[in-house]
Design an enzyme around this catalytic site. Structure first.
Site, PDB file in Angstrom:
ATOM      1  N   THR A 175       0.878  -1.166   0.000  1.00  8.18           N
ATOM      2  CA  THR A 175       0.000   0.000   0.000  1.00  8.18           C
ATOM      3  C   THR A 175       0.910   1.208   0.000  1.00  8.18           C
ATOM      4  O   THR A 175       2.093   1.070   0.279  1.00  8.18           O
ATOM      5  CB  THR A 175      -0.879   0.001   1.282  1.00  8.18           C
ATOM      6  OG1 THR A 175      -1.978  -0.885   1.101  1.00  8.18           O
ATOM      7  CG2 THR A 175      -1.439   1.345   1.653  1.00  8.18           C
ATOM      8  N   ARG A 203     -14.044  -6.828  -2.306  1.00  3.17           N
ATOM      9  CA  ARG A 203     -13.442  -6.718  -0.955  1.00  3.17           C
ATOM     10  C   ARG A 203     -12.817  -5.325  -0.782  1.00  3.17           C
ATOM     11  O   ARG A 203     -12.092  -4.841  -1.615  1.00  3.17           O
ATOM     12  CB  ARG A 203     -12.380  -7.798  -0.778  1.00  3.17           C
ATOM     13  CG  ARG A 203     -11.622  -7.742   0.567  1.00  3.17           C
ATOM     14  CD  ARG A 203     -10.357  -6.912   0.476  1.00  3.17           C
ATOM     15  NE  ARG A 203      -9.500  -7.044   1.656  1.00  3.17           N
ATOM     16  CZ  ARG A 203      -8.393  -6.334   1.844  1.00  3.17           C
ATOM     17  NH1 ARG A 203      -8.017  -5.440   0.972  1.00  3.17           N
ATOM     18  NH2 ARG A 203      -7.665  -6.514   2.922  1.00  3.17           N
ATOM     19  N   VAL A 204     -13.129  -4.683   0.322  1.00  2.00           N
ATOM     20  CA  VAL A 204     -12.520  -3.394   0.646  1.00  2.00           C
ATOM     21  C   VAL A 204     -11.741  -3.565   1.943  1.00  2.00           C
ATOM     22  O   VAL A 204     -12.238  -4.168   2.900  1.00  2.00           O
ATOM     23  CB  VAL A 204     -13.600  -2.296   0.792  1.00  2.00           C
ATOM     24  CG1 VAL A 204     -12.980  -0.992   1.270  1.00  2.00           C
ATOM     25  CG2 VAL A 204     -14.317  -2.073  -0.536  1.00  2.00           C
ATOM     26  N   ASP A 206      -8.701  -1.894   4.885  1.00  2.00           N
ATOM     27  CA  ASP A 206      -8.670  -0.845   5.907  1.00  2.00           C
ATOM     28  C   ASP A 206      -8.333   0.529   5.353  1.00  2.00           C
ATOM     29  O   ASP A 206      -8.664   1.545   5.967  1.00  2.00           O
ATOM     30  CB  ASP A 206      -7.603  -1.194   6.958  1.00  2.00           C
ATOM     31  CG  ASP A 206      -6.218  -1.290   6.321  1.00  2.00           C
ATOM     32  OD1 ASP A 206      -6.077  -2.008   5.306  1.00  2.00           O
ATOM     33  OD2 ASP A 206      -5.286  -0.639   6.816  1.00  2.00           O
ATOM     34  N   THR A 226      -0.394   0.173   6.713  1.00  3.70           N
ATOM     35  CA  THR A 226      -0.243  -0.814   5.648  1.00  3.70           C
ATOM     36  C   THR A 226      -0.096  -2.194   6.265  1.00  3.70           C
ATOM     37  O   THR A 226       0.659  -2.378   7.212  1.00  3.70           O
ATOM     38  CB  THR A 226       0.970  -0.518   4.752  1.00  3.70           C
ATOM     39  OG1 THR A 226       1.128  -1.623   3.836  1.00  3.70           O
ATOM     40  CG2 THR A 226       2.250  -0.314   5.537  1.00  3.70           C
ATOM     41  N   GLY A 229      -5.356  -5.849   6.077  1.00  3.99           N
ATOM     42  CA  GLY A 229      -6.414  -4.870   6.293  1.00  3.99           C
ATOM     43  C   GLY A 229      -7.540  -5.300   7.205  1.00  3.99           C
ATOM     44  O   GLY A 229      -8.063  -4.500   7.987  1.00  3.99           O
TER      45      GLY A 229
HETATM   46  N1  ASP Z   1      -3.934  -2.703   4.029  1.00  4.52           N
HETATM   47  C1  ASP Z   1      -4.127  -3.010   2.640  1.00  4.52           C
HETATM   48  C2  ASP Z   1      -5.392  -3.781   2.469  1.00  4.52           C
HETATM   49  O1  ASP Z   1      -5.671  -4.646   3.270  1.00  4.52           O
HETATM   50  C3  ASP Z   1      -3.016  -3.773   2.056  1.00  4.52           C
HETATM   51  C4  ASP Z   1      -1.665  -3.344   2.526  1.00  4.52           C
HETATM   52  O2  ASP Z   1      -1.496  -2.335   3.145  1.00  4.52           O
HETATM   53  O3  ASP Z   1      -0.706  -4.035   2.279  1.00  4.52           O
HETATM   54  O4  ASP Z   1      -6.070  -3.562   1.516  1.00  4.52           O
END
Ligand code: ASP
Length: 308
Positions: A175, A203-204, A206, A226, A229
């Protein structure tokens, strides 16, 4: 006057020196540095933290090495769905978009939600219409595609088909984000992502959830996360850091370390966060092998880091 500061990240996870080439390492540092330069240019001209995090995240979205904008990961059905959020800490205004594809810079779409609607979070066709009406540039699938993300999807799908458990979510995420404190002591945070490789369509994570992956409040801190999530959402990671500062009087560093190492770290929540407080202090804890990260302060001390 407060001394301004800025921190950026390009994702955390299984980032091992043994699997990195010298050329790639140089490219990651350069990508982080470009983002710091973009945000620093804003702050050095007495610009706002909000503009600084916007520009820094756009630079990271434009860099195909990172999982956001160009170079976003693929869903299990081979599409790219992007999430982004932005928040400023003075009036606690926020904007977010979920599961979108098209705008070159999803973070600008999130900012349009914040500035041009009465809402905080938009998804679906109307999020794209807002971005179009705001005059934001759009790109096609060829622009966003990268071979390495496609290959990562194929290997994840193969592991699933073979019944090999992918027990390391850190392999599948990434991220980008930025947090800043400007010379007025106003904070802002921005986060943008393609999510996790082979995520279910729709899917959404965090990233666009205010208080989970993105948060800013001048009284406490600005946070961009990051990692895995789902765990960040269940532990309201970013808001919990602010709550520890507000209610328990903890320092930015202590509050962030607890959430990352205990709340997330002991509950399958691999990942990390970058955070800044209204004095310009920066902290960047993570609980996995590495996190692409960097910071710059008013004295012009630039730093970019990858491993522990
Ligand atoms: N946090 C992000 C998600 O779950 C992915 C990431 O930060 O690596 O969509």
């Amino acid at each position: 006057m407060t001394r301004f500061s800025l921190a950026v990240h390009g994702g955390a996870g299984t980032i091992l020196k043994s699997s990195m080439t010298p050329e790639l390492e140089v490219a990651y540092h350069a990508g982080l540095r470009r983002a710091l330069d973009a945000g620093h240019a804003v702050l050095a001209k007495n610009g706002s933290a909000l503009d600084a995090v916007t520009e820094a995240v756009c630079a990271l979205e434009d860099e195909p090495l990172f999982n956001a904008g160009r170079g976003a990961v693929f869903t299990s059905d081979g599409k790219q769905e992007m999430d982004a959020a932005i928040m400023e800490g003075l009036g606690r205004q926020a904007g977010a978009v979920g599961s979108i594809f098209g705008p070159r810079n999803p973070i600008r779409a999130a900012r349009a939600v914040m500035e041009q609607t009465d809402h905080v979070f938009l998804i679906g066709p109307n999020a794209l219409k807002l971005a179009q009406d705001a005059g934001l540039p759009f790109e096609d699938t060829a622009y966003f595609f990268t071979q390495s993300r496609w290959d990562a999807l194929q290997s994840t799908l193969k592991m699933r088909a073979d019944g090999t458990v992918d027990d390391d979510p850190a392999r599948r995420h990434g991220t980008v984000g930025a947090v800043a404190c400007d010379a007025q002591g106003t904070l802002a945070a921005a986060t943008s992502t393609g999510g996790m490789t082979a995520k279910a369509p729709g899917r959404v994570g965090d990233t666009p959830v205010i208080g989970a992956g993105t948060y800013a409040d001048n009284a406490t801190c600005a946070v961009s996360g990051t990692g895995h999530g789902e765990v960040f959402i269940r532990y309201t990671a970013a808001a919990e850091i602010a709550a520890r500062m507000r209610h328990a009087g903890q320092s930015l560093e202590d509050a962030a370390a607890h959430v990352v190492n205990v709340d997330l770290g002991q509950n399958d929540g691999s990942g990390g966060i970058i955070a800044v407080d209204a004095r310009g202090n920066i902290t960047m804890p993570f609980n996995c092998d590495g996190m692409y990260r960097g910071s710059v302060t008013q004295d012009g001390a630039f730093e970019t880091l990858i491993y522990r």
